[in-house]
Design a protein around this motif. Structure first.
Motif, mmCIF file in Angstrom:
data_model
loop_
_atom_site.group_PDB
_atom_site.id
_atom_site.type_symbol
_atom_site.label_atom_id
_atom_site.label_comp_id
_atom_site.label_asym_id
_atom_site.label_seq_id
_atom_site.Cartn_x
_atom_site.Cartn_y
_atom_site.Cartn_z
ATOM 1 N N UNK A 112 0.655 -1.432 0.058
ATOM 2 C CA UNK A 112 -0.176 -0.030 0.018
ATOM 3 C C UNK A 112 0.847 1.021 0.057
ATOM 4 N N UNK A 113 1.672 1.139 -0.800
ATOM 5 C CA UNK A 113 2.561 2.573 -0.916
ATOM 6 C C UNK A 113 3.834 2.459 -0.140
ATOM 7 N N UNK A 114 4.194 1.663 0.600
ATOM 8 C CA UNK A 114 4.749 1.552 2.179
ATOM 9 C C UNK A 114 6.019 0.412 1.805
ATOM 10 N N UNK A 115 7.168 1.198 2.130
ATOM 11 C CA UNK A 115 8.656 -0.110 1.663
ATOM 12 C C UNK A 115 8.511 -1.000 2.741
ATOM 13 N N UNK A 116 8.851 -2.834 2.215
ATOM 14 C CA UNK A 116 8.394 -3.303 3.785
ATOM 15 C C UNK A 116 9.969 -3.414 3.895
ATOM 16 N N UNK A 117 10.335 -3.671 5.063
ATOM 17 C CA UNK A 117 12.220 -3.761 5.321
ATOM 18 C C UNK A 117 12.102 -4.565 6.114
ATOM 19 N N UNK A 118 10.871 -5.200 6.558
ATOM 20 C CA UNK A 118 11.192 -6.711 7.465
ATOM 21 C C UNK A 118 10.723 -7.928 6.673
ATOM 22 N N UNK A 119 10.443 -8.263 5.875
ATOM 23 C CA UNK A 119 10.282 -8.843 4.882
ATOM 24 C C UNK A 119 11.129 -8.947 3.700
ATOM 25 N N UNK A 120 11.725 -10.217 2.815
ATOM 26 C CA UNK A 120 12.436 -10.447 1.940
ATOM 27 C C UNK A 120 12.481 -11.957 1.146
ATOM 28 N N UNK A 121 13.774 -12.621 0.053
ATOM 29 C CA UNK A 121 13.693 -13.085 -0.866
ATOM 30 C C UNK A 121 13.437 -14.174 0.394
ATOM 31 N N UNK A 122 14.029 -14.515 1.833
ATOM 32 C CA UNK A 122 14.054 -16.046 2.186
ATOM 33 C C UNK A 122 12.844 -15.967 3.171
ATOM 34 N N UNK A 123 11.780 -14.725 2.899
ATOM 35 C CA UNK A 123 10.749 -15.086 3.501
ATOM 36 C C UNK A 123 9.113 -15.515 2.991
ATOM 37 N N UNK A 124 8.409 -16.707 3.844
ATOM 38 C CA UNK A 124 7.943 -17.651 3.639
ATOM 39 C C UNK A 124 6.531 -17.033 2.941
ATOM 40 N N UNK A 125 5.656 -18.311 2.000
ATOM 41 C CA UNK A 125 4.465 -17.449 1.715
ATOM 42 C C UNK A 125 3.516 -17.278 2.928
ATOM 43 N N UNK A 126 3.808 -17.751 4.145
ATOM 44 C CA UNK A 126 2.921 -17.609 5.114
ATOM 45 C C UNK A 126 3.519 -16.296 5.856
ATOM 46 N N UNK A 127 4.977 -15.867 6.141
ATOM 47 C CA UNK A 127 5.475 -15.000 6.312
ATOM 48 C C UNK A 127 4.530 -13.649 5.764
ATOM 49 N N UNK A 128 4.443 -13.514 4.759
ATOM 50 C CA UNK A 128 4.034 -12.759 3.483
ATOM 51 C C UNK A 128 1.966 -12.776 4.024
ATOM 52 N N UNK A 129 1.514 -13.475 3.923
ATOM 53 C CA UNK A 129 -0.478 -14.213 4.667
ATOM 54 C C UNK A 129 -0.216 -13.059 5.634
ATOM 55 N N UNK A 130 0.723 -13.244 6.873
ATOM 56 C CA UNK A 130 0.136 -12.755 8.584
ATOM 57 C C UNK A 130 0.659 -11.763 8.257
ATOM 58 N N UNK A 131 1.616 -11.271 7.563
ATOM 59 C CA UNK A 131 1.826 -9.345 7.145
ATOM 60 C C UNK A 131 0.162 -8.673 6.597
ATOM 61 N N UNK A 132 -0.098 -8.987 5.365
ATOM 62 C CA UNK A 132 -1.440 -9.101 4.886
ATOM 63 C C UNK A 132 -2.103 -8.525 5.811
#
Length: 237
Positions: free
Chosen positions: A212-232
């Motif tokens: 939503x326009x803000x850079x994500x600094x605590x997730x990256x290439x090593x993050x899992x899909x589930x990490x992104x699900x939790x974040x979103x």
């Protein structure tokens, strides 16, 4: 020059202009022999509708921008995990893939040209051929290409594109036709627009993500899909 338009300078000049900070402004930088060269310069304004490959509903409550580079191993690592979000959160997230060119990746410009040439604006075809390029990524790393020429690179990409369209789409397109598409202004313009947007957003390494326009600094290439699900999901509360 209209507002929002900017001619692409040689990379070295662009870096000097921005205080030597690495930028995703390597358009035309594909000197596989180690020498940089410049594509014909022309102003490429960013259109009102953001460049990129859109997966999902643009009106979804969360938009994830994924800036990636075809020659980047970390983009390759992140790719399948980001795409899986379509299945995990089909109604909640719109994924916008913005392919760009990082100056240190000398083959990246031609990889992006090839992807746009093969896809011809079709998101599904772009995604499928992107997976082919990522599967073959080791072949296009700087160390693998150091003894090859630019023509060798273009011929190999055209070969991959022709085989892909035949096997995946049952559509015969010759290598020479793929090379013509790669050299066409449409492929160059699409590639420059997305790379210019990356530069405007301050993207200097890949993958880079925005929620939503803000850079994500605590997730990256090593993050899992589930990490992104939790974040979103945290944004949906």
């Amino acid at each position: 020059m209209t507002r929002g338009a900017r001619s692409f300078r040689p990379v070295a000049q662009a870096l000097r202009h921005r205080g030597a900070r690495p930028l995703a402004l390597g358009v035309g930088l594909a000197g596989v022999s180690g020498l940089a060269y410049q594509q014909p310069a022309f102003a490429v304004p960013i259109p009102k509708r953001q460049p990129g490959i859109v997966l999902g509903d643009r009106n979804a409550p969360v938009t994830l921008e994924f800036y990636m580079d075809f020659q980047c191993p970390f983009s390759n690592r992140a790719w399948p995990k980001i795409l899986k979000l379509r299945d995990e959160l089909p109604r909640d997230v719109c994924i916008v893939i913005i392919p760009c060119v990082i100056p240190a990746h000398r083959q990246s410009w031609h990889l992006l040209l090839a992807a746009n040439a093969v896809a011809e604006g079709d998101p599904g075809t772009f995604i499928q051929f992107a997976e082919v390029l990522f599967d073959q990524q080791k072949e296009f790393l700087n160390a693998s290409q150091c003894k090859k020429t630019e023509e060798d690179l273009k011929e190999r990409l055209a070969e991959l594109g022709s085989k892909f369209l035949l096997h995946k789409r049952d559509d015969f397109v010759s290598k020479s036709h793929i090379l013509e598409r790669m050299a066409a202004p449409r492929s160059s313009t699409l590639s420059k627009r997305s790379t210019r947007l990356a530069a405007k957003r301050g993207v200097w390494s890949t993958p880079t993500f925005f929620l939503n326009g803000s850079e994500v600094t605590n997730l990256g290439s090593s993050s899992s899909t589930q990490d992104w699900v939790i974040k979103i999901k945290a944004l949906l509360k």
